[in-house]
Write an enzyme that holds these catalytic residues in place. Structure first.
Site, short mmCIF file in Angstrom:
data_model
loop_
_atom_site.label_atom_id
_atom_site.label_comp_id
_atom_site.label_asym_id
_atom_site.label_seq_id
_atom_site.Cartn_x
_atom_site.Cartn_y
_atom_site.Cartn_z
N LEU A 227 0.83 -1.21 0.00
CA LEU A 227 0.00 0.00 0.00
C LEU A 227 0.86 1.25 0.00
CD1 LEU A 227 -2.59 1.74 0.53
CD2 LEU A 227 -2.22 1.27 2.98
N SER A 228 0.48 2.24 -0.82
CA SER A 228 1.07 3.57 -0.79
C SER A 228 2.58 3.50 -1.01
CB SER A 228 0.69 4.27 0.52
OG SER A 228 1.01 5.64 0.47
N ALA A 229 3.40 3.91 -0.02
CA ALA A 229 4.84 3.76 -0.18
C ALA A 229 5.19 2.30 -0.40
CB ALA A 229 5.56 4.30 1.06
N GLY B 165 3.18 0.34 -1.98
CA GLY B 165 2.76 0.11 -3.35
C GLY B 165 3.81 0.55 -4.35
#
Length: 417
Positions: free
Chosen positions: A142-144, A146
């Site tokens: 997720l996010s970083a 990701g």
């Protein structure tokens, strides 16, 4: 040397503190997994009763989260049911004060260096300690996490058979802190070829198996803007040598879903746009077959479990039933009229329809597997459809046990009867 002054970085990426939820399962910390140049921590989840040659998933948390917090995305529960291992790498505040993986630092996103190498060394440790199938290792985050997922797919395509960035962006979208903010919002626009070249630069000259990619993005995400989903799609379709025209465009639980395939019909890239969702991992808490996860900060209940559908795309869970129609004989010729074309001639044929439950086992000679369409011939060797696992010589003397884990997707499974 790690930069310890990144105190403010990703403050914009965390509009509220990501509260660490208590772990629902037993996570064990692992130390001594190589040189660990990225100075990361390693946690593992090992279900009971694991078979030989089981798959492995690497799950990367978002900023300020922990390994235990990211279990809320549902991966440990899915692993218990479907028998695969999970690694949860964890960032340390000494590397990044907001505990973001450093997906924008050149020293951390190159093959053989920094955090990318640390994560790869975690996989190596699991392979040494357990019966991991080297052809079924996957990464998501997720996010970083990701963005770091794209890093791992580009730098270690020989290690990862699949990748699933959630609210992430393309590999080398940024190689500095300043560029990272622009990459997240509003996003960076490049041609598919330019993005593809950047992905290929992660392991220059590599000509082996390439990871399939599942891309997830909330349409109302103001932290990592939705433009990143399209740029990711362009990067990985170009990396695979396929165009940017979706071969499948449908909706699942009301959410737009697209699939990009090669000439043989293999799904290589997919995108999921979660309408109305902000920044986070989509979950669907409950006990249903397709449900998983526990809602919390940046773990969002939007009635679809991304972990389940990613696992399905990877071939780690079944897909219900597959119906196959086999044509057998010609009977009559008739004409019909459609709303989009003039009358044409068609042939009516007799057919037989069989329904095979996903997860079914097939124990046959390699030649029989190829003849039945469960595998294909590659330079005299039989390789399983979907997973592309090498089963040995394509003849009647070599036998293999295959389990169907998805539509036209088979894996070698020694536990099959």
């Amino acid at each position: 040397m790690k930069n310890h002054w990144k105190k403010l970085f990703f403050a914009a990426a965390t509009t509220a503190a990501m509260v660490a939820a208590p772990s629902a399962f037993a996570l064990s910390e692992v130390t001594g997994f190589g040189t660990n140049p990225g100075a990361l921590k390693m946690f593992k989840h090992v279900p009971a009763g694991m078979p030989a040659d089981a798959p492995l998933v690497v799950a990367l948390h978002g900023c300020t989260q922990t390994a235990a917090a990211y279990e809320s995305s549902g991966w440990s529960a899915l692993a218990n049911t479907n028998k695969f291992y999970v690694i949860y790498p964890e960032q340390q505040s000494g590397n990044n004060s907001n505990k973001c993986f450093n997906w924008f630092e050149s020293a951390d996103i190159a093959r053989g260096q920094g955090e990318a190498l640390s994560i790869k060394q975690m996989v190596d440790r699991m392979k040494a300690d357990y019966g991991i199938d080297p052809n079924r290792v996957y990464v998501t985050g997720l996010s970083a996490g990701g963005f770091m997922t794209a890093v791992m797919a580009a730098t270690y395509p020989d290690v990862f058979a699949g990748a699933a960035p959630i609210a992430g962006g393309p590999y080398k979208c940024a190689t500095s802190m300043t560029a990272a903010f622009s990459c997240m919002s509003p996003g960076t626009d490049k041609t598919p070829a330019a993005w593809g070249d950047l992905a290929r630069s992660g392991y220059s000259g590599y000509a082996g198996r390439k990871p399939k990619v599942s891309i997830w993005q909330g349409s109302s995400d103001t932290t990592v803007k939705p433009m990143n989903m399209d740029e990711l799609m362009q990067q990985w379709t170009n990396y695979h040598g396929v165009d940017q025209a979706a071969d499948v465009s449908d909706t699942v639980k009301g959410y737009p879903h697209k699939v990009y395939k090669d000439a043989s019909g293999n799904a290589l890239v997919e995108t999921w746009s979660i309408t109305g969702m902000a920044h986070g991992t989509p979950v669907d808490p409950g006990t249903g077959a397709e449900q998983c996860g526990t809602a919390g900060a940046y773990i969002l209940d939007v009635n679809i479990c991304s972990s389940y559908h990613i696992a399905q795309f990877f071939g780690l869970v079944g897909t219900g039933t597959t119906t196959t129609t086999t044509l057998s004989s010609t009977s009559t010729t008739t004409a019909y009229t459609s709303t989009s074309s003039a009358p044409v001639t068609t042939t009516t044929v007799a057919s037989t329809t069989t329904t095979t439950t996903a997860g079914a086992c097939f124990n046959s000679s390699n030649y029989a597997h190829v003849t039945a369409g469960r595998a294909y011939n590659s330079s005299g060797y039989a390789k399983a459809n979907g997973s592309n696992q090498n089963m040995g010589l394509n003849n009647t003397f070599y036998t293999s046990k295959l389990r169907q884990t998805g539509t036209n997707y088979y894996v070698i499974d020694s536990t099959c009867p």
